[in-house]
Motif scaffolding. Structure first.
Motif, short mmCIF file in Angstrom:
data_model
loop_
_atom_site.label_atom_id
_atom_site.label_comp_id
_atom_site.label_asym_id
_atom_site.label_seq_id
_atom_site.Cartn_x
_atom_site.Cartn_y
_atom_site.Cartn_z
N ALA A 375 0.56 -1.72 -0.02
CA ALA A 375 0.20 -0.05 -0.16
C ALA A 375 1.24 0.83 0.00
N CYS A 376 0.15 2.64 -0.43
CA CYS A 376 1.22 3.78 -0.22
C CYS A 376 0.05 4.47 -0.35
N PHE A 377 0.12 5.54 0.45
CA PHE A 377 -1.35 6.78 1.29
C PHE A 377 -0.17 8.00 0.31
N VAL A 378 -1.18 9.10 -0.69
CA VAL A 378 -1.56 10.17 -0.72
C VAL A 378 -1.71 11.17 -0.23
N LEU A 379 -1.42 11.76 0.76
CA LEU A 379 -3.02 12.40 1.37
C LEU A 379 -1.86 14.13 1.57
N GLY A 380 -2.50 14.64 0.29
CA GLY A 380 -1.93 15.69 0.31
C GLY A 380 -2.24 16.99 1.63
N PHE A 381 -2.09 17.17 2.76
CA PHE A 381 -2.77 17.76 3.86
C PHE A 381 -2.63 19.05 3.80
N GLY A 382 -3.16 20.15 4.27
CA GLY A 382 -2.09 21.82 4.13
C GLY A 382 -3.04 22.54 3.34
N GLY A 383 -2.50 23.71 3.21
CA GLY A 383 -3.57 24.83 2.26
C GLY A 383 -2.97 24.75 0.82
N ASN A 384 -2.33 23.79 0.15
CA ASN A 384 -2.10 23.18 -0.35
C ASN A 384 -1.64 21.67 -1.15
N GLY A 385 -2.77 21.43 -1.04
CA GLY A 385 -3.04 20.26 -0.32
C GLY A 385 -3.03 19.45 -2.75
N ILE A 386 -3.79 20.88 -3.51
CA ILE A 386 -3.50 19.86 -4.91
C ILE A 386 -1.41 19.92 -5.08
N THR A 387 -1.19 21.28 -5.25
CA THR A 387 -0.48 20.43 -5.60
C THR A 387 0.90 19.60 -4.75
N PHE A 388 0.73 19.00 -3.84
CA PHE A 388 1.35 18.06 -3.23
C PHE A 388 0.61 16.36 -3.74
N SER A 389 -0.50 17.14 -4.24
CA SER A 389 -1.53 15.58 -5.14
C SER A 389 -0.31 15.55 -6.29
#
Length: 415
Positions: A375-389
């Motif tokens: 498994a892998c997690f992609v959890l873009g928490f914070g105010g700029n979650g889209i760029t983290f994603s």
């Protein structure tokens, strides 16, 4: 290994109600696309859990690399927090660069900021591919809300300039002249930023990839997963199974119900959107605005000539309490808008609240977890979650090839 979400019906109905019913983007766009729930057993290379902007980006990456991919969501596609996001694309992380440098080292901090900077270009390239007309390049203004903030904000300005970012310091008079924003004490103008309608973009990404073989099943809840040597088996609420070589969780705040340790603080946030303006909003259309107050407020315009302001964050308790405060928070946001943009005749048209995650260093959690095999997690928490994603697309690509991305140690669990 079997992972079971306890009290699942209560969890779905109450605990993770991620937004109030009046999210602007969903009402503006309506139901753009819907997909069937799973009614038979399925097999795939990759199973993605979560159909928001994160899940759609990761699905696009997987399909592009030739993996047979299935995506599921317990809600309708993109109807979770993606329908409530303000969709501001910034390279700036919630933790200022100079502070992040003190926490993880200057080289590592600058690396995180630069990856976020480049992620905006990656999103733009995808929008060009999909003929998305909502993506718009914008500058970003980070202004001092109080006189006492000027000293550290100038320190942040120097840190960004030293790192090579294209930034300029504006005094309060210049901010007034350029953007008609009042009651500031100066700020940083960054050349890099953008806005988009994340709800519409998510649907465009899914539709594009369904044509290329992606299977999407919404209104399909995963009740438990069983991990074996080289595969996982996911069991749905209807008794069907999905067998895959790897599972990628892109389920945001819902991940807090299956990951045992506390790794993120949940926050309730609020936003309002005004009526359409008959006249152009001028220079406001070209910037993203946020400030140094705690919690900070953020302002942007929409493609149909409205003003959006958000903020008034408080610790998340439950959806009932969050929703009960909506009227009060909306009035406070209107007051903030009138303070900074007194010449704007703002009349509130939409109000909503949502839930997001806040990490100790402002960075996301992207990578593997010792208790979740295959498994892998992609959890873009914070105010700029889209760029983290968008960064997560690169990281997942390397994960599936048994390689490690240079940001993996910085985004890992247990850091």
């Amino acid at each position: 290994m079997i992972i079971l979400c306890q009290n699942i019906s209560y969890y779905y109905k109450i605990m993770m109600n991620l937004k109030t019913p009046e999210a602007f983007w969903l009402l503006k766009n309506g139901i753009l696309e819907s997909y069937p729930s799973l009614s038979n057993n399925e097999y795939a290379d990759i199973l993605i859990v979560g159909s928001g902007i994160t899940g759609s980006l990761i699905a696009h990456q997987c399909v592009s690399e030739g993996y047979h991919t299935i995506l599921v969501d317990r809600l309708e596609a993109a109807h979770g927090s993606t329908s409530a996001t303000t969709s501001m694309l910034q390279y700036e992380i919630d933790i200022p660069l100079f502070k992040l440098s003190e926490m993880i080292g200057r080289e590592a901090a600058e690396k995180c900021y630069w990856h976020c900077h480049d992620a905006i270009d990656r999103i733009q390239d995808l929008c060009v591919l999909l003929k998305n007309k909502d993506f718009k390049k914008k500058k970003s203004l980070y202004f001092a809300a109080y006189k006492k903030d000027v000293a550290w904000l100038k320190k942040e300005f120097e840190a960004r300039k030293m790192a090579g970012f294209e930034v300029k310091w504006l005094e309060s008079k210049e901010i007034k002249q350029k953007f008609n924003i009042e009651n500031t004490f100066g700020g940083i103008l960054s050349q890099k930023g953008a806005s988009v309608d994340a709800f519409k973009l998510t649907h465009q990404i899914l539709k594009h990839n369904v044509k290329k073989g992606l299977k999407v099943f919404d209104k399909t809840a995963i009740m438990k997963t069983e991990s074996k040597k080289n595969e996982i088996i996911a069991y749905t609420e209807y008794g069907n199974t999905i067998t895959a070589k790897k599972i990628i969780y892109c389920n945001g705040y819902e991940s807090t119900e299956i990951i045992p340790e506390k790794f993120v603080n949940l926050i309730s946030t609020y936003a309002i959107v005004g009526e359409r303006n008959a006249e152009s909003l001028g220079s406001l259309n070209n910037i993203l605005v946020w400030n140094t107050s705690q919690p900070y407020i953020y302002i942007r315009t929409t493609d149909d000539n409205r003003i959006l302001i958000g903020g008034e964050d408080i610790p998340y308790v439950n959806p009932t309490k969050r929703n009960r405060l909506l009227t009060q928070k909306a009035k406070k946001l209107e007051k903030q808008l009138n303070k900074y943009l007194p010449e704007i005749n703002f009349r509130n048209d939409f109000s909503w609240g949502g839930t997001f995650g806040e990490t100790k260093d402002g960075l996301p959690y992207i990578g593997t977890h010792p208790q979740f095999k295959n498994a892998c997690f992609v959890l873009g928490f914070g105010g700029n979650g889209i760029t983290f994603s968008a960064i997560g697309m690169e990281m997942v690509s390397q994960f599936l090839k048994n390689e490690e991305h240079e940001l993996a140690p910085l985004f890992r669990f247990g850091r």
